[in-house]
Design a protein around this motif. Sequence first.
Motif, PDB file in Angstrom:
ATOM      1  N   VAL A  47       0.946  -1.358   0.080  1.00 44.55           N
ATOM      2  CA  VAL A  47      -0.005  -0.096   0.049  1.00 44.55           C
ATOM      3  C   VAL A  47       0.655   1.098  -0.094  1.00 44.55           C
ATOM      4  CG1 VAL A  47      -1.804   1.396   1.153  1.00 44.55           C
ATOM      5  CG2 VAL A  47      -1.743  -1.027   1.202  1.00 44.55           C
ATOM      6  N   ALA A  48       1.881   1.010   0.905  1.00 46.68           N
ATOM      7  CA  ALA A  48       2.557   2.365   1.045  1.00 46.68           C
ATOM      8  C   ALA A  48       3.689   2.076   1.855  1.00 46.68           C
ATOM      9  CB  ALA A  48       1.957   3.722   1.683  1.00 46.68           C
ATOM     10  N   SER A  49       4.933   2.735   1.609  1.00 43.46           N
ATOM     11  CA  SER A  49       6.197   2.635   2.365  1.00 43.46           C
ATOM     12  C   SER A  49       7.140   3.697   2.551  1.00 43.46           C
ATOM     13  CB  SER A  49       7.203   1.484   1.668  1.00 43.46           C
ATOM     14  OG  SER A  49       7.538   2.152   0.294  1.00 43.46           O
ATOM     15  N   ILE A  50       7.947   3.724   3.634  1.00 46.02           N
ATOM     16  CA  ILE A  50       8.741   4.922   3.766  1.00 46.02           C
ATOM     17  C   ILE A  50       9.962   4.474   4.414  1.00 46.02           C
ATOM     18  CG2 ILE A  50       7.785   5.213   6.334  1.00 46.02           C
ATOM     19  CD1 ILE A  50       8.057   8.239   5.788  1.00 46.02           C
ATOM     20  N   SER A  61      -3.414   2.896  -6.579  1.00 43.86           N
ATOM     21  CA  SER A  61      -4.556   3.013  -6.154  1.00 43.86           C
ATOM     22  C   SER A  61      -5.100   3.614  -5.010  1.00 43.86           C
ATOM     23  CB  SER A  61      -5.193   1.426  -5.806  1.00 43.86           C
ATOM     24  OG  SER A  61      -4.363   0.903  -4.859  1.00 43.86           O
ATOM     25  N   VAL A  62      -4.147   4.014  -4.124  1.00 41.76           N
ATOM     26  CA  VAL A  62      -4.275   4.831  -2.721  1.00 41.76           C
ATOM     27  C   VAL A  62      -3.564   6.326  -3.158  1.00 41.76           C
ATOM     28  CG1 VAL A  62      -4.295   2.796  -1.605  1.00 41.76           C
ATOM     29  CG2 VAL A  62      -1.965   4.110  -1.707  1.00 41.76           C
ATOM     30  N   LYS A  63      -2.940   6.580  -3.990  1.00 45.52           N
ATOM     31  CA  LYS A  63      -2.148   7.933  -4.160  1.00 45.52           C
ATOM     32  C   LYS A  63      -3.210   9.204  -4.307  1.00 45.52           C
ATOM     33  CE  LYS A  63       1.873   6.605  -7.128  1.00 45.52           C
ATOM     34  NZ  LYS A  63       2.402   6.673  -8.378  1.00 45.52           N
ATOM     35  N   GLN A  80      -2.335   7.367   7.205  1.00 48.90           N
ATOM     36  CA  GLN A  80      -3.648   8.236   7.155  1.00 48.90           C
ATOM     37  C   GLN A  80      -4.397   7.813   5.925  1.00 48.90           C
ATOM     38  OE1 GLN A  80      -4.875  10.233   9.491  1.00 48.90           O
ATOM     39  NE2 GLN A  80      -6.849  10.294   8.305  1.00 48.90           N
ATOM     40  N   MET A  81      -5.593   7.221   6.040  1.00 50.54           N
ATOM     41  CA  MET A  81      -6.414   7.030   4.849  1.00 50.54           C
ATOM     42  C   MET A  81      -7.626   7.711   5.094  1.00 50.54           C
ATOM     43  SD  MET A  81      -5.881   2.799   5.371  1.00 50.54           S
ATOM     44  CE  MET A  81      -7.001   2.693   6.922  1.00 50.54           C
ATOM     45  N   GLY A  87     -13.534  -0.754  -1.733  1.00 48.63           N
ATOM     46  CA  GLY A  87     -12.306  -1.439  -2.360  1.00 48.63           C
ATOM     47  C   GLY A  87     -11.228  -1.561  -1.316  1.00 48.63           C
ATOM     48  N   ASP A  88     -11.083  -0.762  -0.381  1.00 48.48           N
ATOM     49  CA  ASP A  88      -9.940  -0.784   0.446  1.00 48.48           C
ATOM     50  C   ASP A  88     -10.094  -1.556   1.733  1.00 48.48           C
ATOM     51  OD1 ASP A  88     -10.220   2.965  -0.093  1.00 48.48           O
ATOM     52  OD2 ASP A  88      -8.732   1.491  -0.872  1.00 48.48           O
ATOM     53  N   THR A  89     -11.253  -2.438   1.704  1.00 51.25           N
ATOM     54  CA  THR A  89     -11.462  -3.191   2.698  1.00 51.25           C
ATOM     55  C   THR A  89     -10.301  -4.563   2.493  1.00 51.25           C
ATOM     56  OG1 THR A  89     -13.797  -2.896   2.720  1.00 51.25           O
ATOM     57  CG2 THR A  89     -13.212  -4.978   3.485  1.00 51.25           C
ATOM     58  N   ALA A  90      -9.697  -4.406   3.754  1.00 51.14           N
ATOM     59  CA  ALA A  90      -8.719  -5.763   3.708  1.00 51.14           C
ATOM     60  C   ALA A  90      -8.207  -5.903   5.117  1.00 51.14           C
ATOM     61  CB  ALA A  90      -7.598  -5.310   2.732  1.00 51.14           C
ATOM     62  N   VAL A  91      -7.309  -6.788   5.259  1.00 50.07           N
ATOM     63  CA  VAL A  91      -6.456  -6.992   6.621  1.00 50.07           C
ATOM     64  C   VAL A  91      -5.195  -6.188   6.249  1.00 50.07           C
ATOM     65  CG1 VAL A  91      -5.393  -8.183   8.097  1.00 50.07           C
ATOM     66  CG2 VAL A  91      -7.435  -9.020   7.247  1.00 50.07           C
ATOM     67  N   TYR A  92      -4.864  -5.182   6.850  1.00 49.15           N
ATOM     68  CA  TYR A  92      -3.731  -4.251   6.895  1.00 49.15           C
ATOM     69  C   TYR A  92      -2.762  -4.752   7.801  1.00 49.15           C
ATOM     70  CZ  TYR A  92      -6.206  -0.959   3.660  1.00 49.15           C
ATOM     71  OH  TYR A  92      -6.780  -0.635   2.846  1.00 49.15           O
ATOM     72  N   TYR A  93      -1.290  -4.777   7.080  1.00 46.78           N
ATOM     73  CA  TYR A  93      -0.230  -5.535   7.844  1.00 46.78           C
ATOM     74  C   TYR A  93       0.745  -4.476   7.839  1.00 46.78           C
ATOM     75  CZ  TYR A  93      -2.626 -10.070   7.340  1.00 46.78           C
ATOM     76  OH  TYR A  93      -3.271 -11.123   7.329  1.00 46.78           O
ATOM     77  N   CYS A  94       1.597  -4.386   9.018  1.00 48.54           N
ATOM     78  CA  CYS A  94       2.825  -3.500   8.746  1.00 48.54           C
ATOM     79  C   CYS A  94       3.945  -4.346   8.792  1.00 48.54           C
ATOM     80  CB  CYS A  94       2.765  -2.918  10.516  1.00 48.54           C
ATOM     81  SG  CYS A  94       4.198  -1.841  10.648  1.00 48.54           S
TER      82      CYS A  94
END
Length: 114
Positions: A47-50, A61-63, A80-81, A87-94
């Motif tokens: 999704v995103a990285s830093i 898809s999230v830009k 921050q979403m 379509g963003d529904t999901a399990v989010y993992y760090c």
Amino acid sequence: VQLQASGGGLVQPGGSLRLSCAASISIFSINAMGWYRQAPGKQRELVASITSGGNTNYADSVKGRFTISRYNAKNTVYLQMNSLKPGDTAVYYCNAVMQFRDFWGQGTLVTVSS
């Protein structure tokens, strides 16, 4: 490295959520941190990285809707979403990458539904 993710929940379309990922060590020593997500029946995707230098990368898809940031004093990375879609529904993992190794936190469920 232990990662503790939090902040998921149920939100209506168009709403906002902020995910947090707290690391057990100083994030200065972590090369990069990010968020991945996995929807039912789909593969896990970035999704995103830093990076430790502050460079960011986002899935197309999230830009413009999601923002990843880091708070070094708290060893925490945030996602921050805004303008959430079903379509963003999901399990989010760090995720953390350090010395060529991947570390994962437990998932946090984000459900976008009316």
